[in-house]
Scaffold this motif. Structure first.
Motif, mmCIF file in Angstrom:
data_model
loop_
_atom_site.group_PDB
_atom_site.id
_atom_site.type_symbol
_atom_site.label_atom_id
_atom_site.label_comp_id
_atom_site.label_asym_id
_atom_site.label_seq_id
_atom_site.Cartn_x
_atom_site.Cartn_y
_atom_site.Cartn_z
ATOM 1 N N ARG A 49 36.137 44.046 46.269
ATOM 2 C CA ARG A 49 35.196 43.197 45.689
ATOM 3 C C ARG A 49 34.732 43.811 44.293
ATOM 4 N NH1 ARG A 49 32.852 39.265 48.580
ATOM 5 N NH2 ARG A 49 30.998 39.460 47.404
ATOM 6 N N LEU A 54 33.310 41.389 41.441
ATOM 7 C CA LEU A 54 32.356 40.842 42.238
ATOM 8 C C LEU A 54 31.028 41.776 42.434
ATOM 9 C CD1 LEU A 54 34.332 38.791 44.747
ATOM 10 C CD2 LEU A 54 33.488 38.035 42.443
ATOM 11 N N LEU A 55 31.575 42.874 42.618
ATOM 12 C CA LEU A 55 30.620 44.061 42.804
ATOM 13 C C LEU A 55 30.450 45.338 41.782
ATOM 14 C CD1 LEU A 55 29.072 44.022 45.381
ATOM 15 C CD2 LEU A 55 30.919 45.390 46.358
ATOM 16 N N GLU A 74 34.527 39.173 32.948
ATOM 17 C CA GLU A 74 35.135 37.871 32.930
ATOM 18 C C GLU A 74 36.559 37.926 32.509
ATOM 19 O OE1 GLU A 74 33.282 35.191 33.353
ATOM 20 O OE2 GLU A 74 31.477 36.602 33.735
ATOM 21 N N LYS A 77 38.530 38.434 35.770
ATOM 22 C CA LYS A 77 38.468 37.241 36.581
ATOM 23 C C LYS A 77 39.660 36.418 36.021
ATOM 24 C CE LYS A 77 33.676 37.431 38.060
ATOM 25 N NZ LYS A 77 32.471 36.582 38.243
ATOM 26 N N VAL A 105 39.453 24.577 37.442
ATOM 27 C CA VAL A 105 38.568 25.795 37.397
ATOM 28 C C VAL A 105 39.280 26.906 36.356
ATOM 29 C CG1 VAL A 105 37.560 27.812 38.850
ATOM 30 C CG2 VAL A 105 36.943 25.306 39.110
ATOM 31 N N TYR A 106 40.650 27.084 36.486
ATOM 32 C CA TYR A 106 41.091 28.115 36.037
ATOM 33 C C TYR A 106 41.812 27.679 34.506
ATOM 34 C CZ TYR A 106 40.642 31.793 39.585
ATOM 35 O OH TYR A 106 40.425 32.390 40.480
#
Lengths: 316, 375
Positions: A49, A54-55, A74, A77, A105-106
């Motif tokens: 994560r 995410l973390l 970003e 990701k 979305v990508y």
């Protein structure tokens, strides 16, 4: 520039007083399959994560695809694909709708999306099931679709968190073939698993316990470096009782049960062979076979984990 | 950015369309609620069940009684021999009021003495009782005035009433409570749908883990939230149209003002309500909890503190201040103005500003919290 896809330095995550990940360092080469092993709660998911941005780490840094996870989440990701441990596509959408959604979305163009959709359907063997509701697919198919959706945008790095948990053995094989395929296309794959035999498929791996790395290397290196003594496989009538007697002998370094067999790593093979026969005979147990085996990664890990737990019990 | 947002909106619509239950809850239940509440929540007091105890049974007493019947408010359901029996009927809630005419009714009237007529009223429902007493008073005064006037004319004075009044009731001339209630109901229903639907839809993503795949993607929290809100805002607006139409068909409530004004005000309110739903989704982990919190947070304040049923001005000061937690309070003022009075939005800029502020605050806080919870 280094040829490392992922570089992790002193990465640490604390939740209150609990340290989930404790100063870990490792590097993943570009295009390799990197195994990330450990029991549940060892800190695998927390690490992943953090690497997926995410973390936020409590301490330390990591670069994923050349992007710092704290400074450029970003960018990270956009570089990665991620497949979660729990199925996380939309079960109430159709196969096709899921592919379209994640493709857009990508930021895939319509042309690219059409091409990748065909690819994903082939890969997941879902041609003809485009309009099926995803929730109605069998488990293994769902996992493959999830993998397909995770790599629609051709990420250079893919994180797979326990991709084969809850999948039948046959499907697990095909899944690993897919992972190999990705790797041969130059994609870096970081995969976590608690199936120790799956570790053999990895180019490099780390074993993590209580938030710390306890072993690091290729399967071959790990076997070479940690298993110095021969291992005997004993097949007999009462494995547990046999183990209790055998582990008292001076030549027995390590004993562990594998299914219906007993693995004994021994310091003196000759003495051990004679000793085992004698013990079993004296206790009235039948011995079906006694062979020296090449150690598996499982032997290595059990040995390492056992050593680790002994170390915890006797603090230095 | 727009492409990503659009794909989220499309995805959301697909999920709603596939979930027939949610779709029907969002569109049909509001109209059904209106139907139920419109009929059940009726504060009009008509057809008052009245028992009569006429101890005289003369022409005059019957004439007085007749005044009640012809007023249109009372239904004489029983004629009883004594006041004791009227008490029993009141106890059993068979009647709402009893009128006792004394045996010396005509005698007193003719000799110019004041007559005491007894009226027994069931005071359990205080509001209704007050209304009943009002009607009794009106009928009695009317009758007394007739006698007074004829007495005056007998002694040679002309028919003269010192002050007369003519009441013109604006906006709701028939004084039907449903006209007052319908705008409130629209607000009530919109709050429930918006708050509950958004709260559930986001928490569902958490519960089913689908949010994880979203947060590892380049989708921004803003895009995700706006993508969630747009479909529900649209559906809420459709529900509002259904409710307004149903109010017209069922209760004859017409929109006097402009539909554009109505749309603008409703859109603002819907955004505020969706913001509350979003906020709730950030503090709950399961759909069950989200539903309970959302139901509680949307229904109670809207029902009690919005002025839907209970006038805010007659609340104690702290409650009046506290009532600002519900945006429905301001929306209802605007709504009643547009639907009943036909007033333009310009008259309600204060309420509009409040709705905008409320939306900004609640959405801002939710987006901040949302970022944290998914991180």
């Amino acid at each position: 520039m280094s040829n490392h896809a992922i570089e992790v330095e002193r990465l640490t995550k604390r939740f209150g007083d609990f340290t989930a990940v404790d100063h870990i360092d490792f590097a993943v080469k570009e295009g390799e399959i990197f195994g990330f092993l450990g029991a549940n709660g060892a800190g695998k998911s927390t690490t992943i994560r953090m690497l997926c941005a995410l973390l936020q780490p409590t301490e330390g840094t990591a670069r994923v695809g050349g992007h710092d996870i704290t400074d450029a989440p970003e960018k990270v990701k956009e570089t990665i694909g991620y497949m979660s441990q729990r199925f996380s596509l939309y079960e109430d959408l159709t196969v096709e709708e899921n592919i379209h959604f994640f493709g857009k979305v990508y930021g895939l163009t319509d042309v690219a999306l059409r091409e990748r959709k065909a690819w994903a359907l082939t890969m997941a063997n879902l041609h003809g099931r485009e309009t099926s509701i995803t929730g109605t697919l069998p488990g293994g198919w769902k996992q493959r679709l999830a993998l397909g959706c995770a790599v629609l945008h051709r990420p250079r790095i893919v994180f797979l968190d326990e991709p084969t948990s809850g999948v039948d053995p046959l499907m697990r094989r095909t899944f690993w073939e897919l992972i190999n395929e990705l790797s041969s296309e130059g994609v870096t794959v970081l995969v976590t698993t608690h199936f120790l035999e799956e570790a053999e498929y990895c180019n490099d791996l780390i074993l993590i316990n209580a938030g710390r790395i306890i072993a690091n290397g290729s399967p071959k290196e790990l076997k070479r470096d940690h298993i110095k003594t021969p291992i005997l496989e004993v097949q007999c009538s009462n494995v547990i009782e046999a183990m209790e007697w055998i582990e008292r002998e001076p030549w027995a370094v390590e004993t562990s049960v594998f299914g219906t067999n007993l693995h004994v790593s021994v310091s003196d093979e000759k003495a051990a062979r004679a000793g085992i026969r004698k013990i079993l005979k004296a206790k009235g147990m039948t011995l079906s076979s006694l062979d020296r085996i090449t150690p598996s990664l499982e032997d290595v890990f059990l040995y390492l984990l056992d050593r680790e737990s002994q170390r915890e019990r006797t603090p230095v | 950015m727009i492409r990503r947002l659009w794909s989220i909106i499309k995805k959301e619509f697909r999920q709603i369309r596939r979930d027939k239950r949610v779709l029907s809850i969002l569109t049909l239940v509001p109209a059904f609620l209106l139907f139920l509440n419109g009929y059940a929540l009726n504060f009009d007091v008509t057809h008052i069940r009245l028992a009569v105890v006429d101890l005289e049974k003369s022409v005059r007493s019957r004439e007085f009684l007749n005044a009640f019947v012809t007023s249109g408010y009372f239904d004489v359901v029983d004629v009883l021999p004594s006041a004791e029996e009227a008490t029993t009927l009141l106890d059993d809630a068979e009647i709402r009021a009893a009128l006792v005419i004394p045996g010396d009714f005509s005698a007193n009237l003719l000799s110019g003495r004041t007559v005491d007529v007894q009226v027994l009223v069931d005071g359990v429902d205080a509001n209704a009782a007050t209304t009943v007493i009002g009607y009794v008073q009106a009928v009695t005064l009317q009758y007394s005035r007739g006698i007074l006037l004829s007495a005056l004319s007998k002694i040679g004075r002309q028919n003269y009433i010192p002050i007369n009044y003519e009441a013109r009731i604006w906006y709701n001339p028939e004084l039907k409570s449903v006209k007052f209630l319908v705008p409130g109901l629209i607000g009530f229903i919109l709050t429930i749908t918006c708050v509950i639907a958004t709260a559930l839809s986001i928490v569902r993503e958490k519960e089913r883990n689908t949010i994880e795949q979203i947060v590892v993607s380049p989708v921004h929290a803003m895009e995700f939230i706006v993508g969630k809100l747009v479909p529900y805002a649209l559906i809420a607006l459709i529900a509002a149209v259904i409710v307004i139409f149903a109010a017209y068909v069922l209760f004859g409530v017409e929109v006097k003002g402009s539909f554009l004004n109505l749309f603008v005000a409703t859109l603002l309110f819907v955004i505020a309500a969706l913001g509350i739903g979003l906020f709730i989704s950030t503090i709950s982990e399961s759909q069950q909890v989200a539903f309970q919190v959302a139901a509680l947070a949307s229904m109670l304040p809207t029902l009690i503190l919005s002025g839907f049923i209970f006038p805010i001005r007659s609340m104690p000061l702290f409650l009046q201040i506290f009532s600002n937690i519900t945006p429905a309070k301001y929306y209802l003022v605007i709504l009643r103005g547009i639907i009943l009075k036909g007033v333009g939005l310009a008259a309600y800029w204060e309420q509009m500003v409040y709705l905008v502020l409320f939306s900004l605050v609640v959405l801002g806080v939710s987006i901040l919290r949302f970022r944290k919870t998914i991180g």
